[in-house]
Design a protein around this motif. Structure first.
Motif, short mmCIF file in Angstrom:
data_model
loop_
_atom_site.label_atom_id
_atom_site.label_comp_id
_atom_site.label_asym_id
_atom_site.label_seq_id
_atom_site.Cartn_x
_atom_site.Cartn_y
_atom_site.Cartn_z
N MET A 44 -6.73 -7.49 -7.18
CA MET A 44 -5.52 -6.54 -6.84
C MET A 44 -5.08 -6.69 -5.75
O MET A 44 -3.88 -6.86 -5.24
CB MET A 44 -5.80 -5.03 -7.34
N GLN A 45 -6.05 -6.92 -4.41
CA GLN A 45 -5.48 -7.20 -3.35
C GLN A 45 -4.93 -8.40 -3.10
O GLN A 45 -3.92 -8.84 -2.15
CB GLN A 45 -6.72 -6.92 -2.36
N LEU A 46 -5.38 -9.58 -3.56
CA LEU A 46 -4.66 -10.61 -3.85
C LEU A 46 -3.25 -10.71 -4.34
O LEU A 46 -2.44 -11.62 -3.92
CB LEU A 46 -5.64 -11.72 -4.53
N ALA A 47 -3.03 -9.89 -5.22
CA ALA A 47 -2.04 -10.10 -6.07
C ALA A 47 -0.71 -9.46 -5.13
O ALA A 47 -0.52 -8.75 -4.37
CB ALA A 47 -1.94 -8.96 -7.30
N VAL A 103 0.86 -5.08 -8.45
CA VAL A 103 0.05 -4.56 -9.53
C VAL A 103 0.97 -3.66 -10.09
O VAL A 103 1.69 -2.81 -9.67
CB VAL A 103 -0.99 -3.57 -8.79
N THR A 104 0.95 -3.91 -11.60
CA THR A 104 1.68 -3.03 -12.55
C THR A 104 0.63 -2.37 -13.49
O THR A 104 -0.32 -2.74 -13.68
CB THR A 104 2.70 -3.98 -13.40
N CYS A 105 1.26 -1.37 -13.85
CA CYS A 105 0.34 -0.55 -15.06
C CYS A 105 1.26 0.53 -15.83
O CYS A 105 2.51 0.41 -15.58
CB CYS A 105 -0.69 0.50 -14.09
N CYS A 106 0.88 1.14 -16.76
CA CYS A 106 1.30 1.72 -17.68
C CYS A 106 1.76 3.19 -17.29
O CYS A 106 2.57 3.85 -18.14
CB CYS A 106 0.50 1.73 -19.02
N SER A 107 0.99 4.08 -16.47
CA SER A 107 1.46 5.20 -16.28
C SER A 107 1.36 5.63 -14.79
O SER A 107 0.63 4.94 -13.78
CB SER A 107 0.30 6.06 -16.94
N LEU A 110 -4.94 3.27 -8.79
CA LEU A 110 -4.73 2.05 -8.25
C LEU A 110 -4.42 1.70 -6.88
O LEU A 110 -4.77 0.85 -6.04
CB LEU A 110 -3.96 1.02 -9.05
N ARG A 111 -3.60 2.94 -6.37
CA ARG A 111 -3.03 2.77 -4.92
C ARG A 111 -4.22 3.00 -3.94
O ARG A 111 -3.76 2.59 -2.78
CB ARG A 111 -1.87 3.69 -4.72
N ARG A 150 0.89 -2.33 -3.32
CA ARG A 150 1.96 -2.16 -4.11
C ARG A 150 1.85 -2.02 -5.49
O ARG A 150 1.14 -3.06 -6.13
CB ARG A 150 2.88 -3.52 -3.95
N VAL A 151 2.04 -0.99 -6.24
CA VAL A 151 1.83 -0.71 -7.54
C VAL A 151 3.15 -0.10 -8.10
O VAL A 151 3.74 0.76 -7.50
CB VAL A 151 0.51 0.23 -7.74
N GLU A 152 3.38 -0.54 -9.30
CA GLU A 152 4.61 -0.37 -9.99
C GLU A 152 4.32 0.02 -11.28
O GLU A 152 3.42 -0.57 -11.96
CB GLU A 152 5.71 -1.51 -10.17
#
Length: 336
Positions: A106-109, A112-116, A123-124, A129-131
């Motif tokens: 996740m740190q390399l990405a 990060v995307t997720c569903c909720s 995840l933050r 960066r999480v969307e």
């Protein structure tokens, strides 16, 4: 733009987090593929969306993709950091090493995307960066016709799940067995999708009126199977793992116009207006109460099912594809 959705497997979650968004990007004119392997010509792709990249060899490849300058989007649809203790197999798979690799990937990405949103909050702690991009279905399912009256035929009461959600089913077993014996004209049939007859019997479901279809491989076949439900039950325990989930059973039932009875837990209490677009269960005996009401009243089934369908119209892939496009797009370099 060339995008590949690289899924850990092709089980249920891959349909929503790989197959559906990949298909949606093709509607926008992009070259988009999906599968549990990288394509042989992966070097020609701009972006790789990795769904649950955490095993050893895929993690090495994830680092190589990063070194090659690919845009990396890591997608998750469950909270693997809070797996329920009852799911012994998943706890064994998602051990300390596996979770460590997931956190590192996740740190390399780049994103990060997720569903909720509840999952994003978890995840933050691991990624900057999480969307949130919700699950969606193609718009054509909104037009699936329904026979709400069920004159002269059985009313079908359904449940659908996987090995990770079957632990929730016992909450409804008593109510399902009783409604299967209910003496309305035409009768009532209970249909289970995702588990087989032996597993259903092991959970205490009994009688000729109870049928278990087993695992359905393809999404279109699965949606065809559950579209035969007249009433849909979605039991869930109030756990950290479940609170982070997307209400996928609400999405499927609502798009198909099927009234849903769900446990009064996050995320279902966030999307169901009790008595209008579905029913929320707080105590075990209420499963039987709401099942009987819906089985007895075809007009109520129609009113609730159509109201839920209206609510789900915003959860179609045609309303979500631009969000996936923005997530996978490689930023344009500004000339010096």
């Amino acid at each position: 733009m060339r995008v590949h959705f690289w899924s850990a497997d092709m089980a249920g979650s891959a349909f929503y987090r790989a197959v559906m968004p990949s298909m949606a990007l093709t509607w926008l004119g992009h070259t988009s593929t999906h599968g549990f392997r990288l394509p042989p010509n992966w070097q020609s792709y701009d972006t790789v969306v990795g769904c649950r990249v955490a095993q050893t060899d895929p993690s090495r490849m994830w680092l190589k993709l990063k070194d090659e300058g690919k845009r990396l989007v890591l997608d998750l649809d469950d909270d693997y950091f809070h797996i329920d203790p009852s799911n012994v197999h998943a706890r064994r798979v998602w051990d300390t090493d596996m979770l460590g690799r997931l956190a590192h990937n996740m740190q390399l990405a780049d994103l990060v995307t997720c569903c909720s949103e509840p999952l994003a909050a978890v995840l933050r702690d691991f990624a900057p960066r999480v969307e949130v991009i919700p699950n969606g279905l193609p718009a054509q399912y909104l037009g699936h016709p329904r026979d709400y009256q069920a004159d002269g035929r059985p009313v079908y009461v359904g449940w659908a799940g996987t090995s990770s959600t079957v632990a929730e089913l016992p909450e409804t077993v008593r109510a399902l067995n009783r409604i299967a014996q209910y003496g309305r004209p035409g009768g009532v049939m209970v249909r289970l999708v995702g588990i087989g007859p032996e597993q259903a019997m092991g959970l205490g479901l009994r009688g000729r009126q109870v049928g278990a279809l087993g695992w359905v491989e393809r999404l279109e076949h699965y949606l065809h199977a559950v579209s035969e439900f007249d009433v849909w039950c979605a039991p869930y325990r109030d756990s950290a793992f479940n609170r982070a989930k997307f209400p996928t059973k609400w999405l499927e039932a609502s798009v198909l116009g099927i009234p849903l009875i769900a446990s009064d837990v996050e995320p279902y209490r966030r999307v169901i207006r009790h008595g209008e677009t579905g029913f929320l269960v707080r105590r075990e005996h209420e499963w039987g109460k709401y099942l009987k009401r819906l089985v007895d009243d075809p007009d109520l089934r129609q009113r609730v099912g159509m109201a839920a369908r209206g609510e789900a119209s915003g959860s179609i892939m045609q309303a979500l594809h631009h969000r996936w496009e923005a997530a996978v797009r490689v930023p344009t370099k500004v000339a010096a």
